[in-house]
Design a protein around this motif. Structure first.
Motif, PDB file in Angstrom:
ATOM      1  N   TYR A   1     -17.577  15.264   1.055  1.00 10.61           N
ATOM      2  CA  TYR A   1     -16.320  15.506   0.479  1.00 10.61           C
ATOM      3  C   TYR A   1     -16.591  15.932  -1.296  1.00 10.61           C
ATOM      4  O   TYR A   1     -16.550  13.861  -1.227  1.00 10.61           O
TER       5      TYR A   1
ATOM      6  N   ASN B   1      -6.114   8.524   6.923  1.00 12.79           N
ATOM      7  CA  ASN B   1      -4.974  10.148   6.236  1.00 12.79           C
ATOM      8  C   ASN B   1      -3.461   9.311   5.874  1.00 12.79           C
ATOM      9  O   ASN B   1      -2.746   9.740   5.751  1.00 12.79           O
TER      10      ASN B   1
ATOM     11  N   ILE C   1      -2.406   8.809   2.622  1.00 16.33           N
ATOM     12  CA  ILE C   1      -2.088   9.242   1.654  1.00 16.33           C
ATOM     13  C   ILE C   1      -1.175  10.945   2.119  1.00 16.33           C
ATOM     14  O   ILE C   1      -0.044  10.886   1.924  1.00 16.33           O
TER      15      ILE C   1
ATOM     16  N   THR D   1       2.370 -12.827  -2.835  1.00 18.65           N
ATOM     17  CA  THR D   1       2.819 -13.311  -1.808  1.00 18.65           C
ATOM     18  C   THR D   1       2.408 -13.530  -0.620  1.00 18.65           C
ATOM     19  O   THR D   1       2.678 -11.980   0.143  1.00 18.65           O
ATOM     20  N   GLU D   2       2.222 -13.604   0.471  1.00 18.45           N
ATOM     21  CA  GLU D   2       1.352 -13.405   1.405  1.00 18.45           C
ATOM     22  C   GLU D   2       1.886 -13.735   2.345  1.00 18.45           C
ATOM     23  O   GLU D   2       2.695 -15.074   2.212  1.00 18.45           O
TER      24      GLU D   2
ATOM     25  N   GLY E   1       1.312  -1.097  -0.250  1.00 16.81           N
ATOM     26  CA  GLY E   1      -0.570  -0.108  -0.119  1.00 16.81           C
ATOM     27  C   GLY E   1       1.058   1.499  -0.089  1.00 16.81           C
ATOM     28  O   GLY E   1       2.080   1.369  -0.113  1.00 16.81           O
ATOM     29  N   VAL E   2       0.388   2.136   0.169  1.00 16.24           N
ATOM     30  CA  VAL E   2       1.063   3.566   0.492  1.00 16.24           C
ATOM     31  C   VAL E   2       1.772   3.666   0.955  1.00 16.24           C
ATOM     32  O   VAL E   2       3.024   4.571   1.058  1.00 16.24           O
TER      33      VAL E   2
ATOM     34  N   HIS F   1      -3.072   4.647   9.815  1.00 15.09           N
ATOM     35  CA  HIS F   1      -3.268   5.811   8.916  1.00 15.09           C
ATOM     36  C   HIS F   1      -4.970   6.624   8.886  1.00 15.09           C
ATOM     37  O   HIS F   1      -4.909   7.341   8.583  1.00 15.09           O
TER      38      HIS F   1
ATOM     39  N   ALA G   1      -8.613   6.010  -1.846  1.00 18.07           N
ATOM     40  CA  ALA G   1      -8.282   7.052  -1.372  1.00 18.07           C
ATOM     41  C   ALA G   1      -9.111   8.221  -2.142  1.00 18.07           C
ATOM     42  O   ALA G   1      -8.535   8.161  -3.537  1.00 18.07           O
ATOM     43  N   ALA G   2      -9.718   9.117  -1.603  1.00 18.40           N
ATOM     44  CA  ALA G   2      -9.575  10.263  -2.536  1.00 18.40           C
ATOM     45  C   ALA G   2      -8.324  11.283  -2.826  1.00 18.40           C
ATOM     46  O   ALA G   2      -8.088  12.084  -3.709  1.00 18.40           O
TER      47      ALA G   2
ATOM     48  N   LEU H   1      -2.166 -10.014  11.026  1.00 20.53           N
ATOM     49  CA  LEU H   1      -0.634 -10.997  11.155  1.00 20.53           C
ATOM     50  C   LEU H   1       0.671 -10.322  11.699  1.00 20.53           C
ATOM     51  O   LEU H   1       0.770 -11.816  12.276  1.00 20.53           O
TER      52      LEU H   1
ATOM     53  N   TRP I   1      -4.667  -4.850   7.736  1.00 20.27           N
ATOM     54  CA  TRP I   1      -4.911  -6.280   8.330  1.00 20.27           C
ATOM     55  C   TRP I   1      -3.676  -6.828   8.941  1.00 20.27           C
ATOM     56  O   TRP I   1      -3.474  -7.362   9.253  1.00 20.27           O
TER      57      TRP I   1
ATOM     58  N   LYS J   1       0.368  -9.722  -0.365  1.00 24.85           N
ATOM     59  CA  LYS J   1      -0.912 -10.565  -0.474  1.00 24.85           C
ATOM     60  C   LYS J   1      -1.206 -10.595  -2.297  1.00 24.85           C
ATOM     61  O   LYS J   1      -2.004 -11.630  -2.918  1.00 24.85           O
TER      62      LYS J   1
ATOM     63  N   ILE K   1     -10.850  -0.009   3.540  1.00 26.73           N
ATOM     64  CA  ILE K   1     -10.804  -0.276   4.316  1.00 26.73           C
ATOM     65  C   ILE K   1      -9.469   0.785   4.397  1.00 26.73           C
ATOM     66  O   ILE K   1      -8.634   0.500   5.153  1.00 26.73           O
ATOM     67  N   ARG K   2     -10.422   1.744   5.910  1.00 23.51           N
ATOM     68  CA  ARG K   2      -8.701   2.577   6.428  1.00 23.51           C
ATOM     69  C   ARG K   2      -8.236   1.087   7.754  1.00 23.51           C
ATOM     70  O   ARG K   2      -9.237   0.708   8.775  1.00 23.51           O
TER      71      ARG K   2
HETATM   72  P1  FAD Z   1      -3.067  -0.361   2.568  1.00 23.41           P
HETATM   73  O1  FAD Z   1      -2.866   0.078   1.022  1.00 23.41           O
HETATM   74  O2  FAD Z   1      -4.814  -1.340   2.922  1.00 23.41           O
HETATM   75  O3  FAD Z   1      -2.278  -1.996   1.730  1.00 23.41           O
HETATM   76  C1  FAD Z   1      -2.072  -2.204   2.403  1.00 23.41           C
HETATM   77  C2  FAD Z   1      -1.409  -3.555   1.925  1.00 23.41           C
HETATM   78  O4  FAD Z   1      -0.777  -4.893   2.540  1.00 23.41           O
HETATM   79  C3  FAD Z   1      -2.642  -4.184   1.346  1.00 23.41           C
HETATM   80  O5  FAD Z   1      -2.222  -4.640  -0.017  1.00 23.41           O
HETATM   81  C4  FAD Z   1      -3.185  -5.876   1.501  1.00 23.41           C
HETATM   82  O6  FAD Z   1      -2.889  -6.799   0.267  1.00 23.41           O
HETATM   83  C5  FAD Z   1      -1.259  -6.532   2.292  1.00 23.41           C
HETATM   84  N1  FAD Z   1      -0.981  -7.231   3.520  1.00 23.41           N
HETATM   85  C6  FAD Z   1      -1.685  -7.407   4.359  1.00 23.41           C
HETATM   86  N2  FAD Z   1      -2.101  -7.934   4.902  1.00 23.41           N
HETATM   87  C7  FAD Z   1      -0.473  -8.934   4.288  1.00 23.41           C
HETATM   88  C8  FAD Z   1      -0.043 -10.043   4.478  1.00 23.41           C
HETATM   89  N3  FAD Z   1       0.024 -10.983   5.079  1.00 23.41           N
HETATM   90  N4  FAD Z   1       1.423 -10.346   3.503  1.00 23.41           N
HETATM   91  C9  FAD Z   1       1.201  -9.505   2.327  1.00 23.41           C
HETATM   92  N5  FAD Z   1       0.116  -8.434   2.030  1.00 23.41           N
HETATM   93  C10 FAD Z   1      -0.229  -8.187   3.754  1.00 23.41           C
HETATM   94  N6  FAD Z   1      -6.042   9.416   3.380  1.00 23.41           N
HETATM   95  C11 FAD Z   1      -5.787  10.616   3.128  1.00 23.41           C
HETATM   96  O7  FAD Z   1      -4.947  10.863   3.145  1.00 23.41           O
HETATM   97  N7  FAD Z   1      -6.037  11.363   2.262  1.00 23.41           N
HETATM   98  C12 FAD Z   1      -7.310  11.263   1.737  1.00 23.41           C
HETATM   99  O8  FAD Z   1      -7.862  11.718   0.833  1.00 23.41           O
HETATM  100  C13 FAD Z   1      -8.398   9.631   2.027  1.00 23.41           C
HETATM  101  N8  FAD Z   1      -8.999   9.769   1.146  1.00 23.41           N
HETATM  102  C14 FAD Z   1      -9.998   8.005   2.002  1.00 23.41           C
HETATM  103  C15 FAD Z   1     -10.861   7.333   1.359  1.00 23.41           C
HETATM  104  C16 FAD Z   1     -11.525   5.934   1.705  1.00 23.41           C
HETATM  105  C17 FAD Z   1     -12.454   5.200   1.086  1.00 23.41           C
HETATM  106  C18 FAD Z   1     -10.650   5.560   2.080  1.00 23.41           C
HETATM  107  C19 FAD Z   1     -11.276   3.935   2.264  1.00 23.41           C
HETATM  108  C20 FAD Z   1      -9.248   5.939   2.367  1.00 23.41           C
HETATM  109  C21 FAD Z   1      -9.096   6.995   2.628  1.00 23.41           C
HETATM  110  N9  FAD Z   1      -8.089   7.497   3.076  1.00 23.41           N
HETATM  111  C22 FAD Z   1      -7.387   8.731   2.681  1.00 23.41           C
HETATM  112  C23 FAD Z   1      -7.063   6.674   3.808  1.00 23.41           C
HETATM  113  C24 FAD Z   1      -5.788   6.300   2.834  1.00 23.41           C
HETATM  114  O9  FAD Z   1      -6.630   5.618   1.968  1.00 23.41           O
HETATM  115  C25 FAD Z   1      -4.794   5.068   4.002  1.00 23.41           C
HETATM  116  O10 FAD Z   1      -5.214   5.334   5.794  1.00 23.41           O
HETATM  117  C26 FAD Z   1      -3.789   4.323   3.499  1.00 23.41           C
HETATM  118  O11 FAD Z   1      -4.477   3.626   2.160  1.00 23.41           O
HETATM  119  C27 FAD Z   1      -3.376   3.616   4.029  1.00 23.41           C
HETATM  120  O12 FAD Z   1      -2.502   2.421   3.560  1.00 23.41           O
HETATM  121  P2  FAD Z   1      -1.567   1.209   3.516  1.00 23.41           P
HETATM  122  O13 FAD Z   1      -0.735   1.276   3.007  1.00 23.41           O
HETATM  123  O14 FAD Z   1      -1.729   0.963   5.805  1.00 23.41           O
HETATM  124  O15 FAD Z   1      -3.180   0.255   4.128  1.00 23.41           O
END
Ligand code: FAD
Ligand code: GLY
Length: 375
Positions: A252, A336, A338, A177-178, A13-14, A333, A46-47, A215, A211, A35, A307-308
């Motif tokens: 928004y 927020n 992004i 790859t999980e 993810g980001v 996060h 995210a927006a 883990l 998730w 995974k 899913i946030r």
């Molecule tokens: P994720 O993007 O969910 O990435 C986690 C990754 O880990 C996934 O790809 C998953 O497959 C992988 N993973 C998990 N477990 C395992 C495992 N066991 N093995 C291998 N891989 C695994 N934020 C902003 O700043 N501005 C916004 O405008 C904004 N708008 C949003 C709108 C919506 C509708 C939503 C839902 C969220 C928004 N957010 C926004 C929040 C933002 O999207 C999240 O906070 C951010 O994307 C979280 O990033 P992440 O990398 O932690 O999670």
């Protein structure tokens, strides 16, 4: 195939991609294990708002973290463009926090005073003036708190550009790859086991979004997090309807390139399900038409859900596990991720390099601020 790295990052993810990018820039050998596919979960839902003053509002370590991250975007956008050719569509186009009730007028005006006292730029825009700048806004809007320094990016492009830039700098990404469990020797984490074999590293970073908690349970670690489902939709208009992002208490509306508008988002705590519901989208449509009536004439594009990752005290976890050595976590996060991705990448890279981070961030975001149980 190589199986030993300086750092394994779990999750593309980001957050995971930003950590991998920062570590790769410092010459570390990094692999991201994902995974599903890169930017396949919350980070592409995210927006893309960079709402440091819009979403976080009051002075706190998180507010300061958000502001620091926001300042990193202009240089990051340029660096990612030159490394990957990807334009993350960074715009510092301002956000209007619009008031539709007298109670909101009072609340936003006091927020403006509080933020001005902290030295942050924001001011009140009265209804008449607002109509001149943003004529598509409903005449029911009583005014707005305008935040000129908040902006936006394309969330998916940012995530993919960070991933690609990390690869350009030498990182590997292994999709589909999980990670099932950690390789533990005493209190030291030495690597991970995946559905396609074992990988070893000096450090392991969990950036698995919502998730992560599942883990971490495999390592006997109990974090206090929960998922918050959010639904969004997008429409297209022939010409740009609004200039800045319109942020109200119920929805928004974010103007994107080519006349696209992203309209979000619902909040359903406790849900991991990524289906789009009629109730969710129809509620957003009604809320959006109340602030920008012209949205009703726009052409439907698509809807989605993500899913946030949220934590019990609404602060992210950024740090090393207090008892298990070489295990780092970057999650929680929430709304927020992004906005917070650049600073998170830098903070985790600093911690891995043994560089002290700001004291108030260290204590606010460390893993043992809420008792973390290890079995
Ligand atoms: P994720 O993007 O969910 O990435 C986690 C990754 O880990 C996934 O790809 C998953 O497959 C992988 N993973 C998990 N477990 C395992 C495992 N066991 N093995 C291998 N891989 C695994 N934020 C902003 O700043 N501005 C916004 O405008 C904004 N708008 C949003 C709108 C919506 C509708 C939503 C839902 C969220 C928004 N957010 C926004 C929040 C933002 O999207 C999240 O906070 C951010 O994307 C979280 O990033 P992440 O990398 O932690 O999670
Ligand atoms: N930051 C917007 C959202 O999470 O919906």
């Amino acid at each position: 195939m190589r199986t030993h790295y300086d750092v394994i990052v779990i999750g593309a993810g980001v957050i995971g991609c930003s950590i991998a990018y920062h570590l790769s820039k410092r010459g570390k050998s990094v692999i991201i294990l994902e995974k599903g596919s890169t930017a396949g979960k919350a980070s592409s839902a995210a927006a893309g708002m960079l709402g440091a003053q819009t979403e976080l509002e009051e002075d706190s370590p998180l507010f300061r973290l958000g502001k620091q991250s926001r300042t990193m975007f202009p240089d990051l956008a340029a660096d990612l463009k030159s490394l990957t050719g990807i334009d993350i569509e960074y715009e510092k186009n301002g956000i209007y926090k619009v008031a539709r009730t007298e109670e909101q007028v009072v609340r936003f005006q006091s927020l403006i005073n509080a933020q001005n006292q902290l030295g942050e730029e924001t001011h009140w825009v009265a209804a008449e003036q607002l109509q001149k700048g943003e004529p598509a806004l409903s005449t029911d809007v009583l005014g707005a708190m305008y935040i000129p320094n908040d902006g936006q990016v394309s969330a998916t492009k940012l995530t993919k550009a960070l991933a690609q830039a990390a690869v350009t700098l030498g990182a590997e990404i292994r999709e589909f790859t999980e990670v099932h469990r950690f390789v533990k020797e005493g209190v030291e984490i030495k690597g991970v086991e995946t559905n396609s074999g074992l990988n070893r590293a000096e450090h392991v970073v969990v950036a698995g979004g919502a998730w992560s908690e599942t883990l971490l349970k495999e390592a006997g670690v109990n974090l206090e997090t929960y998922p918050v489902k959010g639904e969004c939709f997008s429409v297209k208009t022939r010409k740009r309807l609004i200039n800045g992002t319109i942020f109200s208490d119920d929805c928004y509306i974010v103007p994107k390139a080519g006349g696209r508008l992203i309209i979000g988002a619902t909040e359903r705590p406790g849900l991991f399900d990524e289906t789009v519901t009629l109730d969710g989208i129809s509620r957003l449509m009604e809320a959006a038409k109340k602030v920008v009536p012209g949205v009703g004439e726009a052409e439907w594009e698509k809807a989605w859900a993500g899913i946030r990752p949220q934590t019990k005290d609404a602060l992210p976890y950024l740090g090393e596990h207090p008892e298990l050595k070489h295990l780092f976590v970057a999650t929680g996060h929430y709304r927020n991720g992004i906005l917070l991705a650049p600073v998170t990448g830098e903070v985790i890279a600093d911690l891995i390099d043994g560089i002290a981070i700001k004291k108030d961030w260290n204590s606010a975001f460390q893993m043992n601020r809420i008792p973390v149980q290890v079995q």
